[in-house]
Enzyme design. Structure first.
Site, PDB file in Angstrom:
ATOM      1  N   GLU A 276       0.839  -1.202   0.000  1.00  0.00           N
ATOM      2  CA  GLU A 276       0.000   0.000   0.000  1.00  0.00           C
ATOM      3  C   GLU A 276       0.874   1.252   0.000  1.00  0.00           C
ATOM      4  O   GLU A 276       1.812   1.371   0.776  1.00  0.00           O
ATOM      5  CB  GLU A 276      -0.884  -0.023   1.248  1.00  0.00           C
ATOM      6  CG  GLU A 276      -1.708   1.226   1.475  1.00  0.00           C
ATOM      7  CD  GLU A 276      -2.357   1.230   2.848  1.00  0.00           C
ATOM      8  OE1 GLU A 276      -3.339   1.971   3.029  1.00  0.00           O
ATOM      9  OE2 GLU A 276      -1.888   0.488   3.743  1.00  0.00           O
ATOM     10  N   LYS A 335      -9.420   1.990  -2.719  1.00  0.00           N
ATOM     11  CA  LYS A 335      -9.839   1.494  -1.409  1.00  0.00           C
ATOM     12  C   LYS A 335     -11.205   2.054  -1.042  1.00  0.00           C
ATOM     13  O   LYS A 335     -11.445   3.261  -1.131  1.00  0.00           O
ATOM     14  CB  LYS A 335      -8.806   1.884  -0.351  1.00  0.00           C
ATOM     15  CG  LYS A 335      -9.083   1.340   1.038  1.00  0.00           C
ATOM     16  CD  LYS A 335      -7.971   1.747   2.002  1.00  0.00           C
ATOM     17  CE  LYS A 335      -8.212   1.208   3.397  1.00  0.00           C
ATOM     18  NZ  LYS A 335      -7.158   1.649   4.351  1.00  0.00           N
ATOM     19  N   CYS A 381      -5.045  -2.695   2.714  1.00  0.00           N
ATOM     20  CA  CYS A 381      -4.904  -2.516   4.164  1.00  0.00           C
ATOM     21  C   CYS A 381      -5.999  -3.262   4.921  1.00  0.00           C
ATOM     22  O   CYS A 381      -6.216  -4.447   4.720  1.00  0.00           O
ATOM     23  CB  CYS A 381      -4.879  -1.035   4.494  1.00  0.00           C
ATOM     24  SG  CYS A 381      -4.349  -0.683   6.195  1.00  0.00           S
TER      25      CYS A 381
END
Length: 511
Positions: A276, A335, A381
């Site tokens: 990430e 995300k 994440c």
């Protein structure tokens, strides 16, 4: 004084309970703490006092279980020094509200097996609830205590393929509470444990058929401290480090592929993944950086890179960018589950604390379909911690990729608990999962949650993994969160049924 003594005891019991979570896995402590909590609930004057006991127990549990949040504040201690002693307790407050509910509901029924069943069911329902409330944060789930290393852990987590980690939490609580039920309760708990072990063993011994083998995946772990990531002067050095690690990793994968083909194995594509936000810039707009990268890895079919990007609305996204061999951008994934207070500004806050309001959320979970590759399920994440919300049902991927930057949380239990969550998703979905983490822990699991490879904390390197094929969709993958929800509601019904019947008889007699 008695009130404060009981509250102090509840806090202590909660903190001790955190020792059962990864990476400690001191499972046996719950045989002490859960029965003692139920004793406190039984001695409470009314449901309000029981509610308070549950809240302070949750404060102890989650403050101890989230101590690693302090490390994130220490990264910017010059600005947020005042938050250092408050980070973990503040994170625990909303979670403790959910642990208060089962203690209050337990007072609805008398002591005994009914109270135990109702307590376990409402606790698990509360965990399901906190998966969705205020962006959701299903951390410190007690179903994760069984994810210890080795064969024993592999066996104990297999039922998650049918009932998810929430179902494991339900049965964990039922087991932990058996000491309050005397000898018969302990025997019933032992029988439950034996059935659990038998079911898990059966799934390992007679696994479902495995699909076509997956690709060679090169997981690149740059081990870049968070302070360096925030330093623009270090950007070029970070990029060069990742390119060098990618070059060596892809070359290693290509050599292994040639060796495998010499022994009659089929060709597999090579995929490399960066963690990430690993690219120190805007990769989508930097064609030169993409060209240099893909020239360093000529055998790769695609590079999956964590990078910030800007949409047409000029709002930033926390993204994964798929770079093809010709350096063009093949696909992007933004995300969707953003971290409140870190990645976005919660709308209910009157004060602006996130610069610029933070990131813009993506449209949600989906599979990436790239030329020559089976579908990939990207997760950025902590998106990987949400059971039943990691796979696009209409386009099921062949494997999952979790990219993350756990450098914020130091060498603590945080990255290890994050890894455990990723392992559980592999079991629930029956899909192999690869995980690229900036400072570690990077690794991969097969569709039964068994470790395939691992690169520890604080190591710079590249990890080459030959991913196995996917398993058929599990029961949980097919039906999702309604399974643990219905299990809990059934337990609630069983626990409350005698009380409902007595109430009905009382009303009938009075008439």
């Amino acid at each position: 004084m008695r009130r404060f003594r009981n509250d102090g005891l509840a806090v202590l019991l909660g903190a001790i309970s955190a020792l059962a979570l990864p990476p400690s896995h001191l499972v046996f402590v719950l045989l002490l703490t859960v029965p003692m909590l139920l004793r406190l609930v039984g001695r409470a004057r009314n449901w309000k006092v029981a509610l308070r006991y549950g809240f302070v127990f949750g404060m102890g549990l989650h403050t101890a279980g989230l101590y690693w949040l302090t490390d994130a504040v220490l990264v910017r201690a010059d600005e947020f020094w005042w938050l250092v002693p408050l980070a973990a307790p503040l994170g625990a407050v909303p979670l403790a509200c959910f642990t208060a509910l089962p203690c209050a509901f337990a007072r609805l029924v008398p002591e005994g097996w009914r109270r135990v069943v109702l307590f376990a069911a409402v606790w698990t329902l509360s965990d399901l609830g906190r998966q969705f409330v205020l962006s959701g944060f299903p951390w410190n789930l007690w179903g994760s205590i069984w994810e210890f290393p080795g064969l024993a852990g592999d066996v104990m987590i297999q039922p998650a393929a049918w009932i998810s980690i929430h179902g494991l939490t339900l049965f964990t609580l039922l087991l932990a509470a058996t000491p309050v039920l005397g000898r018969r309760g302990m025997l019933a708990g032992l029988a439950m444990l034996l059935v659990w072990v038998a079911a898990g063993s059966a799934r390992l011994i007679w696994p479902p058929a495995v699909g076509a083998p997956g690709p060679w995946v090169v997981l690149v772990q740059g081990n870049v401290p968070e302070t360096d990531k925030q330093n623009q002067d270090a950007a070029l050095g970070i990029y060069r480090r990742y390119v060098a690690l990618t070059q060596s990793g892809v070359a290693d994968a290509a050599a292994r592929q040639k060796q495998a083909e010499a022994h009659g194995a089929a060709a597999r594509p090579i995929v490399f993944a960066w963690p990430e936000s690993a690219f120190p810039g805007l990769l989508e707009r930097d064609r030169t950086a993409r060209e240099v990268l893909m020239q360093a890895a000529p055998d790769a079919a695609v590079g999956l890179i964590g990078s910030v990007r800007y949409g047409s609305d000029q709002r930033p996204r926390n993204s994964l960018i798929a770079v093809m061999p010709d350096a063009r951008v093949g696909a992007v994934f933004d995300k969707a589950h953003l971290v409140p207070f870190g990645e976005y500004q919660p709308p209910f806050l009157p004060v602006q604390i996130v610069p610029g309001g933070g990131f813009e959320a993506g449209p949600g979970v989906r599979s990436l379909n790239l030329p020559g590759l089976a579908p990939i399920g990207p997760l950025i994440c902590y998106e990987v911690i949400f059971p039943g919300q990691v796979v696009q049902a209409s386009d099921r991927p062949a494997w999952l990729l979790n990219i993350t930057n756990d450098a914020w949380y130091g060498n603590t239990s945080g990255p290890r608990q994050h890894l455990a969550a990723a392992r559980m998703r592999a079991v629930e979905e029956g899909l192999p999962l690869a995980r690229a983490a900036n400072t570690g822990i990077s690794g991969a699991f097969d569709g039964q949650g068994r470790p395939l490879a691992r690169l520890g904390w604080g190591i710079a390197g590249s990890l080459v993994v030959a991913l196995p094929g996917p398993l058929p969709p599990t029961v949980f993958a097919r039906f999702g969160l309604p399974i643990p929800l219905l299990l809990c509601l059934l337990c609630v019904l069983v626990a409350l049924a005698p009380s409902v019947r007595r109430l009905h008889r009382t009303i009938t007699i009075s008439k």
